[in-house]
Design a protein around this motif. Structure first.
Motif, short mmCIF file in Angstrom:
data_model
loop_
_atom_site.label_atom_id
_atom_site.label_comp_id
_atom_site.label_asym_id
_atom_site.label_seq_id
_atom_site.Cartn_x
_atom_site.Cartn_y
_atom_site.Cartn_z
N VAL A 47 10.95 3.45 5.23
CA VAL A 47 10.32 2.45 6.10
C VAL A 47 11.39 1.60 6.78
O VAL A 47 11.38 1.42 8.00
N ILE A 60 2.35 -2.20 6.41
CA ILE A 60 1.80 -1.05 5.68
C ILE A 60 0.97 -1.56 4.50
O ILE A 60 1.53 -2.08 3.53
N ALA A 63 1.60 1.45 0.58
CA ALA A 63 2.91 2.10 0.69
C ALA A 63 2.87 3.55 0.25
O ALA A 63 3.41 4.43 0.92
N ASN A 66 1.80 6.08 2.79
CA ASN A 66 2.53 6.16 4.05
C ASN A 66 3.65 7.19 3.94
O ASN A 66 4.46 7.13 3.02
N PHE A 69 7.31 6.01 3.36
CA PHE A 69 7.69 5.33 2.12
C PHE A 69 8.51 6.24 1.22
O PHE A 69 8.13 7.37 0.94
N THR A 81 5.90 -0.88 -5.44
CA THR A 81 5.60 -1.36 -4.11
C THR A 81 4.19 -0.93 -3.73
O THR A 81 3.85 0.25 -3.81
N LYS A 82 3.39 -1.90 -3.30
CA LYS A 82 2.02 -1.61 -2.88
C LYS A 82 1.87 -1.81 -1.38
O LYS A 82 1.40 -0.94 -0.67
N SER A 83 2.24 -2.99 -0.88
CA SER A 83 2.14 -3.27 0.55
C SER A 83 3.51 -3.71 1.06
O SER A 83 4.31 -4.28 0.32
N ILE A 84 3.76 -3.44 2.34
CA ILE A 84 5.06 -3.72 2.95
C ILE A 84 4.85 -4.33 4.33
O ILE A 84 4.04 -3.85 5.12
N CYS A 86 7.60 -5.04 7.25
CA CYS A 86 9.00 -4.76 7.53
C CYS A 86 9.28 -5.01 9.01
O CYS A 86 8.57 -4.51 9.87
N GLN A 101 12.30 -7.29 4.88
CA GLN A 101 11.14 -6.61 4.32
C GLN A 101 10.47 -7.49 3.27
O GLN A 101 11.14 -8.03 2.39
N LEU A 103 7.50 -7.49 0.32
CA LEU A 103 6.78 -6.53 -0.51
C LEU A 103 5.64 -7.20 -1.26
O LEU A 103 5.80 -8.32 -1.77
#
Length: 144
Positions: A47, A60, A63, A66, A69, A81-84, A86, A101, A103
């Motif tokens: 990412v 995202i 993650a 995606n 990722f 990591t669940k959501s990002i 960036c 970034q 997280l």
């Protein structure tokens, strides 16, 4: 850390773009180990690499789903990591010099458009500050 706190993120990471070696570099101070964790990633992967190459902000929500990722850093740190969120950081010449970034939005929520806009407001001056710090560091190194 302060930006992560303000935007309800569990963690924040700053990757410096190394165009010579085609890598992103970061140190993670907050993790399960005693010493900061050095992270070096290829510029053409993940990412953060995508954001560094394209200048595109990515928000995202999932993650793992995606294709960009790369779970390798999660494996090394034991973090999930669940959501990002960036975002690229630009210098005065409008070149991407770093990637910021965030997280895991707290409360198992996703990062909102409003939080993305707020993050962009922080990102603009942060790129200029990083450029100034790099210039100062190179000046100090060459004058010693």
């Amino acid at each position: 850390e302060k930006i992560a706190e303000l935007l309800q993120a569990d963690r924040a990471t700053l990757f410096i773009v190394d165009r010579v070696n085609q890598k992103l570099h970061s140190k993670v101070a907050l993790h399960a180990g005693d010493e900061p964790l050095d992270i070096s990633l290829p510029l053409d992967q993940g990412v953060a690499g995508h954001v560094a190459r394209t200048g595109e902000t990515l928000n995202i929500p999932d993650a793992a789903a995606n294709p960009l990722f790369n779970p390798e850093v999660d494996r090394r740190t034991g973090y999930q990591t669940k959501s990002i969120l960036c975002m690229p950081l630009y210098n005065r010449s409008n070149e991407v010099i770093a990637v910021a970034q965030l997280l895991n939005r707290k409360g198992d929520q996703i990062f909102t458009k409003g939080e993305q806009d707020q993050f962009a407001e922080f990102a603009r001056p942060l790129g200029i500050i990083l450029e100034s710090c790099a210039h100062l560091q190179s000046h100090l190194t060459t004058s010693e």
